[in-house]
Write a protein that holds these residues in place. Structure first.
Motif, PDB file in Angstrom:
ATOM      1  N   ILE A 102      56.780  25.831  35.533  1.00  0.00           N
ATOM      2  CA  ILE A 102      58.022  26.448  36.000  1.00  0.00           C
ATOM      3  C   ILE A 102      58.046  26.506  37.521  1.00  0.00           C
ATOM      4  O   ILE A 102      59.072  26.235  38.159  1.00  0.00           O
ATOM      5  N   LEU A 103      56.911  26.864  38.126  1.00  0.00           N
ATOM      6  CA  LEU A 103      56.832  26.915  39.592  1.00  0.00           C
ATOM      7  C   LEU A 103      57.103  25.537  40.197  1.00  0.00           C
ATOM      8  O   LEU A 103      57.836  25.413  41.193  1.00  0.00           O
ATOM      9  N   THR A 104      56.513  24.508  39.604  1.00  0.00           N
ATOM     10  CA  THR A 104      56.748  23.146  40.105  1.00  0.00           C
ATOM     11  C   THR A 104      58.205  22.752  39.920  1.00  0.00           C
ATOM     12  O   THR A 104      58.819  22.161  40.817  1.00  0.00           O
ATOM     13  N   GLN A 105      58.752  23.080  38.761  1.00  0.00           N
ATOM     14  CA  GLN A 105      60.150  22.738  38.479  1.00  0.00           C
ATOM     15  C   GLN A 105      61.091  23.378  39.498  1.00  0.00           C
ATOM     16  O   GLN A 105      61.999  22.729  40.011  1.00  0.00           O
ATOM     17  N   ILE A 106      60.859  24.658  39.809  1.00  0.00           N
ATOM     18  CA  ILE A 106      61.710  25.364  40.771  1.00  0.00           C
ATOM     19  C   ILE A 106      61.588  24.744  42.156  1.00  0.00           C
ATOM     20  O   ILE A 106      62.586  24.523  42.856  1.00  0.00           O
ATOM     21  N   SER A 107      60.349  24.439  42.565  1.00  0.00           N
ATOM     22  CA  SER A 107      60.148  23.854  43.891  1.00  0.00           C
ATOM     23  C   SER A 107      60.758  22.459  43.995  1.00  0.00           C
ATOM     24  O   SER A 107      61.228  22.059  45.069  1.00  0.00           O
TER      25      SER A 107
END
Length: 315
Positions: A102-107
């Motif tokens: 999720i963190l990668t997706q948001i970034s």
């Protein structure tokens, strides 16, 4: 009754080539989801961002003068970079897999905006010799055949490479890691390394699919990957439900399974085209997608549950 009488069967028939082509393109993304979801047993939501990253990289490079085929290589590498970030967040920093993705997706949303310089970038088939394009379907029969031959051969080549790779020592180590991480460690397998490698391969395929899809629709958009994980899971589950028995026990069972995932993506888009043909509200398309996925996800469980009851009653 009035709605059914107003429907044009020929309109549905004419939409089928587009659904088939789109299913083949998204089938590559579904293969990436299959690697993490089934082989690695990893809930990876990076795909919603890495698909758009692959599309953004491909379109910008094509607009800069790179050949569309070469741009796909960099779309694949961009997807691998996204998978690498998720893998490092999970293995090196100890962040749970779903949160790391999720963190990668948001970034990636911000990264994709920086790559394109705006929320979307167009790439016209009139200016560039695109590998695939929606326009090819509406053009002459020769270009239509060329489109399908290109997509089919591309998918066959990818499946062949994956079949070879997962037959190697490293491929078996990835599958062992997903099957039983503790036992794999006990056998001397570096599970963290192979988790990162699998995530890179998975998201590389997703980025490759994004590069193809951006060419197919003639543009890259920062939101083009939204809901991609749902489509990928739908393709995997539909393929398993409809073609699972055909794949079981065969000599090339793993290759058959990967082809079934691509077949699941094609069937998914055929179902979506039927939904649109029925003139159901387009605003509810995501809802219908979720319902279709839920039905196919529940089918194996309901079949085993009530199937066993039927056997016990008859016995």
């Amino acid at each position: 009754m009035t709605i059914l009488m107003s429907l044009d069967p020929m309109a549905l028939f004419r939409s089928m080539p587009g659904a088939f082509a789109q299913g083949l393109v998204w089938g590559l993304m579904a293969l990436g989801v299959y690697i993490t979801y089934r082989l690695l047993d990893f809930a990876d939501l990076t795909v919603d961002g890495s698909l758009a990253t692959g599309g953004a990289v491909a379109v910008i490079l094509i607009r800069s003068g790179m050949h569309p085929w070469a741009a796909l290589i960099f779309a694949f590498l961009a997807g691998m970079a996204a998978g690498f970030i998720t893998g490092i967040l999970h293995t090196a920093l100890g962040i749970p897999g779903i949160l790391a993705s999720i963190l990668t997706q948001i970034s990636l949303y911000s990264i994709n905006l920086n790559i394109m310089g705006s929320s979307n970038q167009a790439v016209s088939v009139d200016k560039y010799p695109l590998v695939v394009s929606l326009r090819y379907i509406s053009d002459s029969s020769a270009t239509k055949v060329q489109l399908f031959v290109t997509c089919v051969l591309f998918c066959v080549a990818v499946v062949a490479l994956l079949y070879w790779y997962f037959g190697t020592e490293q491929g078996h180590a990835i599958r062992a890691t997903g099957c039983n991480r503790q036992m794999s460690r006990a056998q001397g397998i570096n599970t963290d390394f192979h988790t990162v490698v699998a995530l890179m391969i998975s998201n590389g395929l997703v980025g490759l699919s994004g590069g193809l899809y951006a060419q197919y629709q003639g543009a890259a958009d920062v939101n083009m990957g939204r809901g991609a994980i749902v489509i990928g899971l739908a393709a995997v589950i539909i393929g398993e439900v409809l073609f699972g028995k055909l794949c079981a026990g065969k000599h090339f069972a793993f290759a058959y399974t990967m082809f079934s995932v691509i077949g699941g993506a094609i069937i998914y888009y055929i179902v979506m085209n039927i939904v649109l043909w029925l003139k159901l509200p387009s605003d509810d398309l995501k809802l219908f997608s979720a319902i279709v996925v839920a039905i196919f996800l529940a089918f194996p469980y309901l079949k085993s549950k009530y199937g066993r009851k039927g056997v016990s009653v008859n016995g």
